[in-house]
Scaffold this motif. Structure first.
Motif, PDB file in Angstrom:
ATOM      1  N   UNK A  93      11.929  27.954 -16.862  1.00  0.00           N
ATOM      2  CA  UNK A  93      11.501  28.917 -17.870  1.00  0.00           C
ATOM      3  C   UNK A  93      10.348  29.798 -17.374  1.00  0.00           C
ATOM      4  N   UNK A  94      10.548  30.359 -16.202  1.00  0.00           N
ATOM      5  CA  UNK A  94       9.607  31.306 -15.602  1.00  0.00           C
ATOM      6  C   UNK A  94       8.273  30.663 -15.232  1.00  0.00           C
ATOM      7  N   UNK A  95       8.232  29.328 -15.162  1.00  0.00           N
ATOM      8  CA  UNK A  95       7.014  28.639 -14.756  1.00  0.00           C
ATOM      9  C   UNK A  95       7.284  27.827 -13.496  1.00  0.00           C
ATOM     10  N   UNK A  96       6.390  27.943 -12.539  1.00  0.00           N
ATOM     11  CA  UNK A  96       6.520  27.227 -11.269  1.00  0.00           C
ATOM     12  C   UNK A  96       6.053  25.788 -11.420  1.00  0.00           C
ATOM     13  N   UNK A  97       6.767  24.876 -10.762  1.00  0.00           N
ATOM     14  CA  UNK A  97       6.362  23.481 -10.712  1.00  0.00           C
ATOM     15  C   UNK A  97       6.943  22.864  -9.440  1.00  0.00           C
ATOM     16  N   UNK A  98       6.823  21.547  -9.301  1.00  0.00           N
ATOM     17  CA  UNK A  98       7.223  20.875  -8.076  1.00  0.00           C
ATOM     18  C   UNK A  98       8.248  19.784  -8.361  1.00  0.00           C
ATOM     19  N   UNK A  99       9.179  19.617  -7.430  1.00  0.00           N
ATOM     20  CA  UNK A  99      10.170  18.561  -7.539  1.00  0.00           C
ATOM     21  C   UNK A  99      10.420  17.911  -6.191  1.00  0.00           C
ATOM     22  N   UNK A 100      10.586  16.597  -6.188  1.00  0.00           N
ATOM     23  CA  UNK A 100      10.882  15.861  -4.956  1.00  0.00           C
ATOM     24  C   UNK A 100      12.390  15.873  -4.736  1.00  0.00           C
ATOM     25  N   UNK A 101      12.834  16.425  -3.628  1.00  0.00           N
ATOM     26  CA  UNK A 101      14.262  16.480  -3.325  1.00  0.00           C
ATOM     27  C   UNK A 101      14.818  15.058  -3.203  1.00  0.00           C
ATOM     28  N   UNK A 122      13.235  15.399  -8.499  1.00  0.00           N
ATOM     29  CA  UNK A 122      12.500  14.524  -9.414  1.00  0.00           C
ATOM     30  C   UNK A 122      11.111  15.106  -9.622  1.00  0.00           C
ATOM     31  N   UNK A 123      10.647  15.088 -10.849  1.00  0.00           N
ATOM     32  CA  UNK A 123       9.367  15.723 -11.166  1.00  0.00           C
ATOM     33  C   UNK A 123       8.213  15.066 -10.426  1.00  0.00           C
ATOM     34  N   UNK A 124       7.284  15.913  -9.966  1.00  0.00           N
ATOM     35  CA  UNK A 124       6.016  15.437  -9.427  1.00  0.00           C
ATOM     36  C   UNK A 124       4.941  16.449  -9.784  1.00  0.00           C
ATOM     37  N   UNK A 125       3.710  16.008  -9.763  1.00  0.00           N
ATOM     38  CA  UNK A 125       2.608  16.908 -10.072  1.00  0.00           C
ATOM     39  C   UNK A 125       2.268  16.873 -11.551  1.00  0.00           C
ATOM     40  N   UNK A 126       1.697  17.978 -12.016  1.00  0.00           N
ATOM     41  CA  UNK A 126       1.302  18.090 -13.425  1.00  0.00           C
ATOM     42  C   UNK A 126       1.747  19.448 -13.956  1.00  0.00           C
ATOM     43  N   UNK A 127       2.248  19.464 -15.174  1.00  0.00           N
ATOM     44  CA  UNK A 127       2.702  20.701 -15.794  1.00  0.00           C
ATOM     45  C   UNK A 127       2.264  20.708 -17.253  1.00  0.00           C
ATOM     46  N   UNK A 128       1.630  21.778 -17.681  1.00  0.00           N
ATOM     47  CA  UNK A 128       1.136  21.864 -19.046  1.00  0.00           C
ATOM     48  C   UNK A 128       2.194  22.444 -19.978  1.00  0.00           C
ATOM     49  N   UNK A 129       2.092  22.076 -21.245  1.00  0.00           N
ATOM     50  CA  UNK A 129       2.977  22.637 -22.249  1.00  0.00           C
ATOM     51  C   UNK A 129       2.675  24.118 -22.441  1.00  0.00           C
ATOM     52  N   UNK A 130       3.625  24.820 -23.019  1.00  0.00           N
ATOM     53  CA  UNK A 130       3.438  26.247 -23.242  1.00  0.00           C
ATOM     54  C   UNK A 130       2.278  26.519 -24.182  1.00  0.00           C
ATOM     55  N   UNK A 131       2.098  25.661 -25.175  1.00  0.00           N
ATOM     56  CA  UNK A 131       0.976  25.727 -26.105  1.00  0.00           C
ATOM     57  C   UNK A 131       0.528  24.313 -26.406  1.00  0.00           C
ATOM     58  N   UNK A 132      -0.647  24.177 -26.943  1.00  0.00           N
ATOM     59  CA  UNK A 132      -1.068  22.889 -27.485  1.00  0.00           C
ATOM     60  C   UNK A 132      -1.762  21.947 -26.537  1.00  0.00           C
ATOM     61  N   UNK A 133      -1.904  22.322 -25.257  1.00  0.00           N
ATOM     62  CA  UNK A 133      -2.679  21.514 -24.334  1.00  0.00           C
ATOM     63  C   UNK A 133      -2.086  20.169 -23.990  1.00  0.00           C
TER      64      UNK A 133
END
Length: 260
Positions: A93-101, A122-133
């Motif tokens: 959704x137009x937001x960059x994040x990281x994934x383990x292949x 597979x998800x790794x790292x940290x990703x914030x919600x669009x709103x609400x912290x």
């Protein structure tokens, strides 16, 4: 106002089928393992039922170590999750994040199934919600989606053929809030947990996809558009963020702590 928790659903593979739970520990990122895995194009863009309706027929289960994916007409994938593989830049959704292949075997299985080259990450790292912290893994924007049973009941009175709740892929289903009662709540206590309702959920093409056959029609969006179009979107259900963690169990009492 009080209600009852009637469903808990987690979705270990983004856009795959849900796993019904009887009980689960709510984490800051939502239900355990929810959207921990995702399919991406060679360029790192996420793949979903929006483009590949057949993803509805994937039945994943994950125990924290092994991801098993079953579907009719194919040998199941049984995949030991990789946590030290190549880390890829991916986009949700137009937001960059990281994934383990997750390696070539899993990539080949999904590529053959979809008829499209892809990788499992597979998800790794940290990703914030669009709103609400809050925090989220590969879900579109929030860790929880809450829908009132009465909201679906009301919608079904307007349809020629009633639809099951799985069309809307909720995390929690609650009985007792009344039709669209989720719109009027800011804070809920569910079992031991406290959850903040942050943003109405704007619905997309996935709701028109039969989760048992992958066939796509015009409902429920056509009907919802007539009475649930708000802020340039069609709204049904509410996105939410955990505020106090704890155990959730189907049958738990739900209490409205603060109305909107």
């Amino acid at each position: 106002m009080k209600g009852t928790l009637t469903e808990l659903n987690a979705y270990p593979l983004k856009s795959g089928g849900g796993t019904a739970l009887r009980s689960a520990e709510l984490t800051a990122r939502g239900l355990p393992f929810d959207r921990e895995f995702m399919l991406v194009s060679p360029g790192g863009r996420y793949l979903s039922q929006r483009e590949f309706a057949r993803m509805a027929l994937l039945r994943p289960s994950y125990d924290g170590e092994v991801l098993a994916v079953r579907t009719a007409g194919a040998a199941p994938l049984v995949h030991k999750a990789v946590d030290h593989g190549e880390v890829l830049d991916v986009r949700v959704q137009r937001k960059d994040c990281l994934g383990i292949d997750q390696g070539n075997e899993a990539a080949a299985w999904f590529s053959e199934y979809l008829g499209e080259e892809c990788r499992l990450v597979r998800f790794t790292g940290r990703r914030e919600t669009s709103r609400g912290g809050g925090e989220v893994m590969f879900a579109d924007g929030y860790p929880l989606l809450i829908i009132s049973e009465e909201s679906l009941d009301d919608l079904n009175t307007r349809l020629d053929e009633p639809l099951p709740m799985n069309r809307f892929r909720p995390s929690l289903v609650i009985e007792g809030l009344g039709p669209y009662g989720e719109d009027d709540v800011r804070l809920l206590r569910v079992g031991e947990a406290v959850i903040e309702m942050v943003k109405p959920c704007t619905r997309c093409l996935i709701t028109t996809t039969d989760q048992e056959t992958a066939e796509r029609g015009r409902e429920p969006l056509r009907t919802l558009a007539a009475y649930r179009s708000r802020d340039r979107g069609i709204q049904f259900g509410y996105n939410a963020v955990p505020r106090a963690l704890g155990t959730l169990t189907v049958g738990d009492e739900v209490e409205v702590l603060e109305a909107r």
